[in-house]
Design an enzyme around this catalytic site. Structure first.
Site, PDB file in Angstrom:
ATOM      1  N   PHE A  41       4.908   8.002   0.160  1.00 52.31           N
ATOM      2  CA  PHE A  41       4.713   9.028  -0.874  1.00 52.31           C
ATOM      3  C   PHE A  41       5.904   9.935  -1.074  1.00 52.31           C
ATOM      4  CE2 PHE A  41       0.683   8.369   1.372  1.00 52.31           C
ATOM      5  CZ  PHE A  41       0.004   7.751   0.354  1.00 52.31           C
ATOM      6  N   ILE A 109      -1.305   8.904   7.779  1.00 50.82           N
ATOM      7  CA  ILE A 109      -2.708   9.282   7.597  1.00 50.82           C
ATOM      8  C   ILE A 109      -3.575   8.064   7.315  1.00 50.82           C
ATOM      9  CG2 ILE A 109      -2.107  11.587   6.718  1.00 50.82           C
ATOM     10  CD1 ILE A 109      -2.552  10.520   3.878  1.00 50.82           C
ATOM     11  N   ASP A 110      -2.993   6.861   7.489  1.00 55.72           N
ATOM     12  CA  ASP A 110      -3.647   5.646   6.984  1.00 55.72           C
ATOM     13  C   ASP A 110      -4.583   4.949   7.961  1.00 55.72           C
ATOM     14  OD1 ASP A 110      -1.815   4.265   8.737  1.00 55.72           O
ATOM     15  OD2 ASP A 110      -0.292   4.425   7.153  1.00 55.72           O
ATOM     16  N   HIS A 127      -0.637  14.822  10.496  1.00 53.64           N
ATOM     17  CA  HIS A 127      -0.967  15.112   9.097  1.00 53.64           C
ATOM     18  C   HIS A 127      -2.402  14.722   8.759  1.00 53.64           C
ATOM     19  CE1 HIS A 127       3.626  14.951   8.130  1.00 53.64           C
ATOM     20  NE2 HIS A 127       3.278  16.059   8.748  1.00 53.64           N
ATOM     21  N   CYS A 138     -16.647  24.878   8.299  1.00 48.53           N
ATOM     22  CA  CYS A 138     -17.308  24.677   9.596  1.00 48.53           C
ATOM     23  C   CYS A 138     -16.870  23.383  10.279  1.00 48.53           C
ATOM     24  CB  CYS A 138     -18.823  24.710   9.459  1.00 48.53           C
ATOM     25  SG  CYS A 138     -19.543  23.224   8.708  1.00 48.53           S
ATOM     26  N   SER A 202      12.251   9.462   9.011  1.00 50.26           N
ATOM     27  CA  SER A 202      13.597   9.959   8.749  1.00 50.26           C
ATOM     28  C   SER A 202      13.811  11.324   9.394  1.00 50.26           C
ATOM     29  CB  SER A 202      13.846  10.050   7.241  1.00 50.26           C
ATOM     30  OG  SER A 202      13.730   8.762   6.681  1.00 50.26           O
ATOM     31  N   ASN A 226      14.816   3.016  12.208  1.00 52.56           N
ATOM     32  CA  ASN A 226      14.464   3.509  10.869  1.00 52.56           C
ATOM     33  C   ASN A 226      15.360   2.821   9.852  1.00 52.56           C
ATOM     34  OD1 ASN A 226      12.903   5.360   9.223  1.00 52.56           O
ATOM     35  ND2 ASN A 226      14.800   6.490   8.882  1.00 52.56           N
ATOM     36  N   ILE A 244      11.624  -2.507  11.136  1.00 52.26           N
ATOM     37  CA  ILE A 244      11.053  -2.210  12.444  1.00 52.26           C
ATOM     38  C   ILE A 244      10.315  -3.429  13.002  1.00 52.26           C
ATOM     39  CG2 ILE A 244       9.391  -0.745  13.651  1.00 52.26           C
ATOM     40  CD1 ILE A 244       9.985   1.290  11.259  1.00 52.26           C
TER      41      ILE A 244
HETATM   42 ZN   LIG Z   1     -19.574  23.525   6.445  1.00 51.41          ZN
END
Ligand SMILES: [Zn+2]
Length: 260
Positions: A41, A109-110, A127, A138, A202, A226, A244
């Site tokens: 992204f 996040i995948d 993340h 909550c 990176s 990288n 990689i």
């Molecule tokens: Zn709640």
């Protein structure tokens, strides 16, 4: 892109560094997931350079932004669901299962690390995780499928059934505070490791990118794989630019072709 052209010397060095280490902590970024077909992204030309991200503040302020955020989440989750963990994910799960790694810190996040066999309690997701949702007030957990059904039926962004707070996917949005527990666990892992293995980051996004630096300062060796150079290459023991998966296939040939 081919694997490393100067090949065996560097690969041999990577093998040696890994085999000499007993507490390997990996720090992973988008580059490990792009090799599974997930777009990056934040990179130039990436989704966020074409579509403006919805900030946390916009999510809180506007029903329209919340609905758009959910639409993007559901769309991206289909991309994540179609992706398969690659040999890099398998290699890290393997090191943890062998007792040679206390954990993995990721900017991704995948959910691919866990689908690649990594024990969830060994993963620190700086993340957040797009495959889960929770109430911002909550912290009650919600299933994404159920949220998608609710939005389709009601046409409104869902509120928590317990407290009425906003439900949001469990990722850290732009403008949202970094999760304290995860940051603390990441720095603990950085301080206890003897080798920090950076894969596909990176090292540009702060404060996450300071994790490898903390490891280095605590005496760990630093290895960086990288596509592009990173700001920490010059203080690393080894920095390789290239694919990689192709590199790790040379170190973990027994994992080639394994899929979960
Ligand atoms: Zn709640």
């Amino acid at each position: 892109m081919a694997a490393f052209e100067s090949g065996n010397g560097e690969l041999g060095e990577l093998r040696r560094l890994l085999s000499e280490s007993q507490r390997i902590v990996a720090f992973t970024g988008a580059g490990i997931s792009t090799e599974s077909g997930i777009p990056d992204f934040r990179s130039p030309g990436g989704i966020w350079s074409r579509i403006k991200p919805i900030t946390f503040q916009e999510f809180m302020a506007s029903e329209e932004a919340r609905l758009e955020d959910w639409r993007r989440r559901f769309e991206m989750n289909r991309v994540y669901g179609d992706a398969r963990p690659n040999i890099a994910h398998l290699a890290l799960a393997h090191l943890v299962a062998e007792g040679r790694s206390p954990g993995v810190v990721t900017q991704n996040i995948d959910g691919l690390h866990v689908r690649g066999g990594l024990a969830p309690e060994r993963l620190v997701e700086l993340h957040g995780n797009a495959t889960r949702a929770h109430c911002l007030a909550c912290r009650r957990h919600y299933e994404l499928d159920a949220i998608e059904d609710r939005i389709a039926a009601e046409g409104r962004a869902p509120r928590c059934e317990d407290c009425g707070g906003f439900i949001k996917s469990a990722i850290v949005s732009f403008g949202e505070q970094m999760p304290e527990d995860e940051m603390r666990r990441a720095f603990e892992l950085a301080e206890e490791c003897d080798l920090m293995l950076v894969l596909g980051s990176s090292l540009q996004v702060q404060p996450a990118a300071s994790v490898p630096l903390v490891a280095k300062r605590a005496g760990a060796r630093l290895v960086i794989l990288n596509r592009e150079a990173t700001p920490l290459d010059e203080v690393s023991e080894l920095a390789l630019q290239g694919e990689i998966g192709a590199t790790l296939a040379g170190v973990f040939p027994q994992l080639i072709g394994e899929h979960h």
